[in-house]
Write an enzyme that holds these catalytic residues in place. Structure first.
Site, PDB file in Angstrom:
ATOM      1  N   GLY A 155       0.799  -1.216   0.000  1.00  0.00           N
ATOM      2  CA  GLY A 155       0.000   0.000   0.000  1.00  0.00           C
ATOM      3  C   GLY A 155       0.833   1.267   0.000  1.00  0.00           C
ATOM      4  N   HIS A 158     -39.596   5.735  -8.687  1.00  0.00           N
ATOM      5  CA  HIS A 158     -40.055   7.046  -8.282  1.00  0.00           C
ATOM      6  C   HIS A 158     -40.580   7.018  -6.848  1.00  0.00           C
ATOM      7  CE1 HIS A 158     -41.380  11.112  -9.034  1.00  0.00           C
ATOM      8  NE2 HIS A 158     -42.572  10.841  -8.548  1.00  0.00           N
TER       9      HIS A 158
HETATM   10  P1  FAD Z   1      -3.229  -1.290   2.362  1.00  0.00           P
HETATM   11  O1  FAD Z   1      -4.639  -1.495   2.687  1.00  0.00           O
HETATM   12  O2  FAD Z   1      -2.653   0.038   2.698  1.00  0.00           O
HETATM   13  O3  FAD Z   1      -2.417  -2.439   3.093  1.00  0.00           O
HETATM   14  C1  FAD Z   1      -1.029  -2.496   3.107  1.00  0.00           C
HETATM   15  C2  FAD Z   1      -0.580  -3.130   4.413  1.00  0.00           C
HETATM   16  O4  FAD Z   1       0.791  -3.484   4.329  1.00  0.00           O
HETATM   17  C3  FAD Z   1      -0.694  -2.179   5.597  1.00  0.00           C
HETATM   18  O5  FAD Z   1      -1.249  -2.824   6.705  1.00  0.00           O
HETATM   19  C4  FAD Z   1       0.755  -1.800   5.867  1.00  0.00           C
HETATM   20  O6  FAD Z   1       0.971  -1.414   7.203  1.00  0.00           O
HETATM   21  C5  FAD Z   1       1.450  -3.089   5.511  1.00  0.00           C
HETATM   22  N1  FAD Z   1       2.873  -2.969   5.202  1.00  0.00           N
HETATM   23  C6  FAD Z   1       3.504  -1.934   4.598  1.00  0.00           C
HETATM   24  N2  FAD Z   1       4.811  -2.230   4.454  1.00  0.00           N
HETATM   25  C7  FAD Z   1       4.984  -3.474   4.966  1.00  0.00           C
HETATM   26  C8  FAD Z   1       6.109  -4.330   5.101  1.00  0.00           C
HETATM   27  N3  FAD Z   1       7.316  -3.987   4.642  1.00  0.00           N
HETATM   28  N4  FAD Z   1       5.949  -5.524   5.702  1.00  0.00           N
HETATM   29  C9  FAD Z   1       4.729  -5.927   6.167  1.00  0.00           C
HETATM   30  N5  FAD Z   1       3.630  -5.140   6.056  1.00  0.00           N
HETATM   31  C10 FAD Z   1       3.762  -3.939   5.453  1.00  0.00           C
HETATM   32  N6  FAD Z   1     -10.831   3.368  -1.082  1.00  0.00           N
HETATM   33  C11 FAD Z   1     -12.099   3.106  -1.465  1.00  0.00           C
HETATM   34  O7  FAD Z   1     -12.316   2.216  -2.280  1.00  0.00           O
HETATM   35  N7  FAD Z   1     -13.152   3.828  -0.952  1.00  0.00           N
HETATM   36  C12 FAD Z   1     -12.980   4.806  -0.044  1.00  0.00           C
HETATM   37  O8  FAD Z   1     -13.945   5.428   0.385  1.00  0.00           O
HETATM   38  C13 FAD Z   1     -11.657   5.080   0.386  1.00  0.00           C
HETATM   39  N8  FAD Z   1     -11.432   6.024   1.319  1.00  0.00           N
HETATM   40  C14 FAD Z   1     -10.168   6.242   1.769  1.00  0.00           C
HETATM   41  C15 FAD Z   1      -9.978   7.199   2.748  1.00  0.00           C
HETATM   42  C16 FAD Z   1      -8.711   7.465   3.221  1.00  0.00           C
HETATM   43  C17 FAD Z   1      -8.522   8.497   4.303  1.00  0.00           C
HETATM   44  C18 FAD Z   1      -7.608   6.735   2.701  1.00  0.00           C
HETATM   45  C19 FAD Z   1      -6.214   7.003   3.216  1.00  0.00           C
HETATM   46  C20 FAD Z   1      -7.779   5.781   1.722  1.00  0.00           C
HETATM   47  C21 FAD Z   1      -9.070   5.524   1.252  1.00  0.00           C
HETATM   48  N9  FAD Z   1      -9.300   4.577   0.249  1.00  0.00           N
HETATM   49  C22 FAD Z   1     -10.584   4.329  -0.169  1.00  0.00           C
HETATM   50  C23 FAD Z   1      -8.192   3.851  -0.390  1.00  0.00           C
HETATM   51  C24 FAD Z   1      -8.035   2.447   0.176  1.00  0.00           C
HETATM   52  O9  FAD Z   1      -7.893   2.498   1.568  1.00  0.00           O
HETATM   53  C25 FAD Z   1      -6.816   1.791  -0.460  1.00  0.00           C
HETATM   54  O10 FAD Z   1      -6.962   1.830  -1.860  1.00  0.00           O
HETATM   55  C26 FAD Z   1      -6.646   0.339  -0.035  1.00  0.00           C
HETATM   56  O11 FAD Z   1      -6.537   0.234   1.351  1.00  0.00           O
HETATM   57  C27 FAD Z   1      -5.392  -0.235  -0.701  1.00  0.00           C
HETATM   58  O12 FAD Z   1      -5.195  -1.552  -0.282  1.00  0.00           O
HETATM   59  P2  FAD Z   1      -3.740  -2.202  -0.337  1.00  0.00           P
HETATM   60  O13 FAD Z   1      -3.928  -3.642  -0.039  1.00  0.00           O
HETATM   61  O14 FAD Z   1      -3.045  -1.816  -1.578  1.00  0.00           O
HETATM   62  O15 FAD Z   1      -2.905  -1.500   0.832  1.00  0.00           O
END
Ligand code: FAD
Length: 530
Positions: free
Chosen positions: A193, A503
């Site tokens: 992420g 509606h």
């Molecule tokens: P993440 O969910 O970020 O998961 C990555 C994980 O990996 C985290 O737990 C992190 O700590 C962990 N990590 C990082 N580096 C390492 C490492 N080296 N070793 C082990 N673990 C690690 N999306 C929507 O669809 N709708 C919404 O309304 C929406 N609202 C949002 C509001 C906010 C404020 C934010 C910040 C984001 C929002 N998003 C929304 C976006 C959504 O949260 C992300 O697109 C989604 O979480 C991405 O998922 P991911 O699996 O790529 O990463």
């Protein structure tokens, strides 16, 4: 000697004596003995680095396909020391707490509306920040717990450690006690992420917060400056303003850059109408503490920008930076396996989620030029696992992904913006249908309806395929979700207009469009609520 002791000893021997305890810990959190090979090494079909939306979906599907899977998740605390549990951004500091706070804010509005509908409500409604925050945080903790249990039930090895690559088949997990363990694996999925960036203004990191902190803030935020006009900035400013905290948004360039700009202006107009202050084309230069422990912010016009609000300063209780997010690939040592990333953003280049190293894949926000949304990460992760370990060959389709901005008056859309449609097809080849509309529930409490607006962009030539559907109004997410299925089926304008509306709803407005921009006719509604 017990089976656990034999395995831990032989594995630890390959790592050095000090790792013995770490291996025991890993073993304890492992759900079974099956992942130890005869050589005493942990061996997996798949190690997923990152236990967020994409990583967990991929891991669960891989296990369902019969793979041996481990997931590493580690949360680096924010500069304000905020940390959270398993599940990634969406659950802990993203979609879920954001939607709950947005809802809490709309409830305040509903209380006011209710008076107009005859409810006798004594006194003024006001938010108790700590009570609301605790309710949100309690819910998150319950989701963390359910997520943890579901990993165990799915027989996924969960390692609460920070992952990095040693080579293309070895992931190193650094545990909380700084001990390291090696996980040998046939495949790796990177799903780490992104995290919020801070501006370069003096004092930004020391005195500012980000979306990582706002949902668990220890005290009411008070008068707040939100730096950044992307969707996260506008959403936060929207709910804070709804709670009654004076809110200002500082924009470097335009609001909702990359989104349809006409719709973005509706969102901003609505927020301004509700009392959010906008400082345009400016960037903060410095943040400093005042004697009464507030924050003095000085700002200036964005370098190179025309116009703008100009130089200024003001004092705030909270300054929230929402100036973009950076992929957290720096500490992954991807270069040890030769994985190519974008030099500036750190994002990973992939083709169908596969990196340039054949057994290393990536999903979610960490991908170069893909929508940063939870359902996108989930779907990409799930489909990837099916392709890796099952017979399914279905590829992730990143086109026409619907989304919604949860501002006080929500903005939902699917497909192309008007700007992008013009760029791809030429304005002369487009027809743009549009209308202002009046939600049935709005006139009684005399709510502002001037920004309730919809727009459909389609091709002019037959079969007049719809390219984009845009909606500003209540429950935009719910409205757009169904139409996104229609877009997936390549709905045409004729089919949309042939659809019978429900509606009275706001979604039916899409089926009643008659006015095109080209006609120059007034898109305002002629009659009230009919
Ligand atoms: P993440 O969910 O970020 O998961 C990555 C994980 O990996 C985290 O737990 C992190 O700590 C962990 N990590 C990082 N580096 C390492 C490492 N080296 N070793 C082990 N673990 C690690 N999306 C929507 O669809 N709708 C919404 O309304 C929406 N609202 C949002 C509001 C906010 C404020 C934010 C910040 C984001 C929002 N998003 C929304 C976006 C959504 O949260 C992300 O697109 C989604 O979480 C991405 O998922 P991911 O699996 O790529 O990463």
């Amino acid at each position: 000697m017990s089976v656990l002791k034999i395995c831990t000893k032989s594995f630890a021997a390959s790592l050095g004596r000090q790792s013995e305890r770490s291996v025991k810990k890993i073993y304890r959190i492992s759900s079974s003995f099956r992942t130890f090979s005869t050589e005493g090494k942990l061996e997996y079909d798949l190690v997923v680095i990152g236990g967020g939306s994409g990583g967990l979906a991929c891991a669960k599907e891989a296990v369902a396909q019969g793979a041996r899977v481990a997931v590493l998740d580690y949360v680096q605390p924010s500069p304000r020391s905020t940390k959270w549990g398993l599940g990634g951004t969406c659950v802990n500091v993203g979609c879920i707490p954001k939607k709950l706070m947005h809802h809490a804010s709309l409830l305040g509005e509903a209380i006011e509306d209710a008076r107009s509908f005859g409810w006798r409500i004594p006194g003024n409604a006001e938010i108790d920040w700590l009570a609301m925050r605790d309710a949100v945080q309690d819910h998150i903790k319950s989701v963390n717990w359910v997520t943890r249990v579901s990993l165990r039930d799915n027989k996924i090895e969960y390692v609460n450690g920070r992952g990095r690559l040693a080579d293309a088949n070895t992931v190193v997990a650094t545990l909380h006690n700084m001990k390291e363990v090696l996980l040998k694996t046939k495949n790796v999925v990177v799903a780490v992420g992104a995290r919020p960036k801070y501006s370069t203004a003096i004092g930004a990191q020391e005195l500012g917060i980000s979306s990582d902190d706002i949902f668990s803030l220890e005290k009411p935020p008070g008068k707040t400056l939100v730096v950044g006009g992307g969707y996260i900035g506008l959403e936060c400013a929207g709910f804070l303003n709804g709670f009654g905290y004076p809110s200002t948004v500082m924009l470097r360039s335009v609001p909702l850059r990359g989104f349809d700009q006409q719709m973005a202006s509706m969102v901003v107009n609505e927020m301004e109408g509700r009392g959010v202050n906008f400082i345009c084309k400016c960037v903060p230069e410095s943040l400093s503490k005042t004697p009464d422990r507030r924050i003095l912010v000085k700002w200036n016009t964005t370098p190179g920008a025309n116009g703008g609000s100009g130089q200024g300063e003001d004092v705030f209780d909270t300054v929230l930076f929402a100036v973009g997010r950076k992929a957290v690939t720096d500490s992954l040592a991807l270069e040890k396996a030769g994985v190519e990333t974008h030099k500036e953003t750190g994002k990973i280049f992939t083709t169908n989620e596969q990196t340039n190293v054949p057994n290393i894949f990536a999903v979610g926000d960490v991908l170069h030029r893909k929508p940063e949304l939870t359902p996108v990460a989930v779907q990409a992760g799930r489909l990837l696992a099916r392709r890796m370990f099952g017979n399914d060959k279905t590829l992730m389709d990143y086109d026409n992904v619907a989304t919604t901005v949860f501002t006080p008056l929500e903005y939902g859309f699917v497909g192309l913006s008007e700007e992008e449609s013009e760029k791809r097809h030429g304005p002369e080849n487009l027809e743009v249908y549009h209308a202002f509309y009046k939600p049935t529930e709005f006139p009684i409490p005399q709510k502002d309806m001037s920004n309730c607006y919809i727009k459909v962009i389609c091709l002019r030539r037959e079969p007049r395929t719809v390219l984009g559907m845009h909606f500003v109004g209540p429950n935009a997410g719910e409205v757009i979700q169904g139409f996104s299925a229609a877009m997936k089926c390549r709905i045409t304008m004729e089919q949309l207009l042939d659809t019978i509306g429900i509606h009275p709803t706001v979604a039916e407005e899409f089926t009643r469009l008659t006015i095109t921009k080209r006609s120059g006719m007034d898109p305002n509604p002629q009659a009230c609520c009919s």
